[in-house]
Write an enzyme that holds these catalytic residues in place. Structure first.
Site, PDB file in Angstrom:
ATOM      1  N   HIS A   1       0.777  -1.189   0.001  1.00 57.97           N
ATOM      2  CA  HIS A   1      -0.063  -0.106   0.047  1.00 57.97           C
ATOM      3  C   HIS A   1       0.662   1.173  -0.016  1.00 57.97           C
ATOM      4  CE1 HIS A   1      -3.133  -2.784   0.943  1.00 57.97           C
ATOM      5  NE2 HIS A   1      -2.610  -3.168   2.226  1.00 57.97           N
TER       6      HIS A   1
ATOM      7  N   GLU B   1      -1.527  -0.308   8.187  1.00 58.03           N
ATOM      8  CA  GLU B   1      -2.392  -1.356   8.971  1.00 58.03           C
ATOM      9  C   GLU B   1      -1.787  -2.289   9.762  1.00 58.03           C
ATOM     10  OE1 GLU B   1      -4.417  -3.366   5.642  1.00 58.03           O
ATOM     11  OE2 GLU B   1      -2.503  -4.350   5.089  1.00 58.03           O
TER      12      GLU B   1
ATOM     13  N   HIS C   1       3.469  -7.420   1.902  1.00 55.56           N
ATOM     14  CA  HIS C   1       2.720  -8.358   2.835  1.00 55.56           C
ATOM     15  C   HIS C   1       1.685  -9.351   1.976  1.00 55.56           C
ATOM     16  CE1 HIS C   1       0.169  -4.952   2.681  1.00 55.56           C
ATOM     17  NE2 HIS C   1      -0.955  -5.711   3.062  1.00 55.56           N
TER      18      HIS C   1
ATOM     19  N   ARG D   1      -1.363  -5.105  -6.029  1.00 55.87           N
ATOM     20  CA  ARG D   1      -1.182  -6.507  -6.093  1.00 55.87           C
ATOM     21  C   ARG D   1       0.399  -6.835  -6.888  1.00 55.87           C
ATOM     22  NH1 ARG D   1      -6.246  -7.449  -8.142  1.00 55.87           N
ATOM     23  NH2 ARG D   1      -7.608  -7.625  -6.375  1.00 55.87           N
TER      24      ARG D   1
END
Length: 337
Positions: free
Chosen positions: A112, A130, A188, A208
């Protein structure tokens, strides 16, 4: 006029439970049925339950009380001071997105952008830092977090082409209770029958890098990759990472451990069987029940909180007493101040 407009000055806010929003994911499973009381739809793999979402495409609805059926966005607009207290005017929408994830298969290797990488963030969005708290794990479960030492953008591109990306990923077999912090820019993934709670910035921007050759059963096609954007957003200085070590803050009536503290959120885990205090005066907080159940007492009313429930304590609610039925485990989340 809406219900909120008619009663804007008459209805004081109260502890608010939101209904889950289930999301089909090709890597999902059916394990969220064991965590949440709302039935899962159909027989599709359900990878995510969005539990608190102030987004136009998926807006959380109040589950109970006089404001049942209202969206969190409506509450933010009509009850700004009651909702946010000392944080009034700081946020146009609720700044966090809270989810449960059921990764039966491995979700995509992804990254991200940060708030600073504006070229990769659509208008109205944010970067995405996150964190995960592991609720269920097994021998085949994996968390991929960061890149191995010596991995470069060129090596990563080559590994995507020849299907050897996993050789460059730092990973471990998690256990229940592990906590993982994923700042923006961290490569991740996770999977192998693992269930986690996720707290993140209110953003849905994901790039992705690799998708394990998954085929979407609904389309018969692989999902699109965004390799150039993903590599551009990777922080190659991070190196290999590991699960976080909780910081003990209290162990009298309740065991209070701080799992995460960053500029976007703070999160504690509270465990105990005696009554204890939750929430904070003039500041909104969120409670997530991850095991057991109990009653939240506020304004001469008891609110039953069950496993899997997510409750928002508006700023006007302040601190409350939580009374477990037996041993209970809660997560408490604070917004950035």
């Amino acid at each position: 006029m809406s219900v909120i407009e008619n009663t804007k000055d008459q209805i004081p806010l109260y502890p608010i439970r939101f209904e889950p929003i289930y999301q089909y994911r090709i890597w999902g499973g059916r394990q969220l049925a064991n965590l949440l009381t709302a039935p899962l739809p159909d027989n599709d793999p359900i990878g995510e339950a969005w539990m608190l979402s102030d987004r136009d495409d998926h807006a959380s609805l109040v589950g109970d009380g006089p404001l049942k059926g209202q969206t969190i966005g409506q509450l933010m607009k009509k009850f700004q001071e009651q909702m946010m207290g000392k944080l009034t005017g700081k946020f146009n929408r609720f700044p966090l997105l809270l989810k449960f994830l059921d990764a039966h298969e491995r979700l995509s290797v992804q990254v991200h952008p940060s708030d600073m990488q504006k070229d990769f963030i659509p208008e109205g969005e944010h970067g995405k830092t996150e964190a995960w708290v592991v609720l269920k794990s097994g021998h085949e479960s994996r968390i991929y977090e960061g890149l191995k030492s010596g991995t470069t953008a060129e090596k990563l591109r080559q590994s995507i082409a020849n299907g050897t990306v996993e050789e460059h990923l730092s990973y471990f077999t998690p256990k229940c209770g592990d906590s993982v912090f994923l700042p923006a820019g961290t490569v991740h993934a996770l999977g192998g029958d693992i269930v986690v709670f996720e707290v993140q910035q209110n953003s849905d921007v994901t790039f992705r890098l690799y998708d394990w050759n998954h085929i979407d059963a609904k389309t018969g096609q692989p999902r699109a990759l965004q390799i150039d954007q993903a590599i551009a957003c990777i922080d190659f200085t991070q190196g290999e990472k590991a699960s976080e070590i909780p910081v003990l803050e209290e162990q009298k009536s309740v065991l209070r451990e701080r799992l995460f503290q960053c500029e976007y959120f703070r999160l504690w885990r509270l465990s105990g069987k005696l009554p204890f205090t939750v929430g904070e005066k003039e500041i909104p907080r969120v409670l997530v029940c991850i095991d057991g159940e109990g009653k939240l007492k506020y304004n001469n009313t008891s609110y039953i909180i069950r496993k899997g429930d997510v409750w928002l304590l508006p700023a006007i609610v302040g601190s409350c007493l939580f009374c477990p039925n037996a041993t209970v485990s809660l997560l408490e989340i604070a917004l950035p101040e």
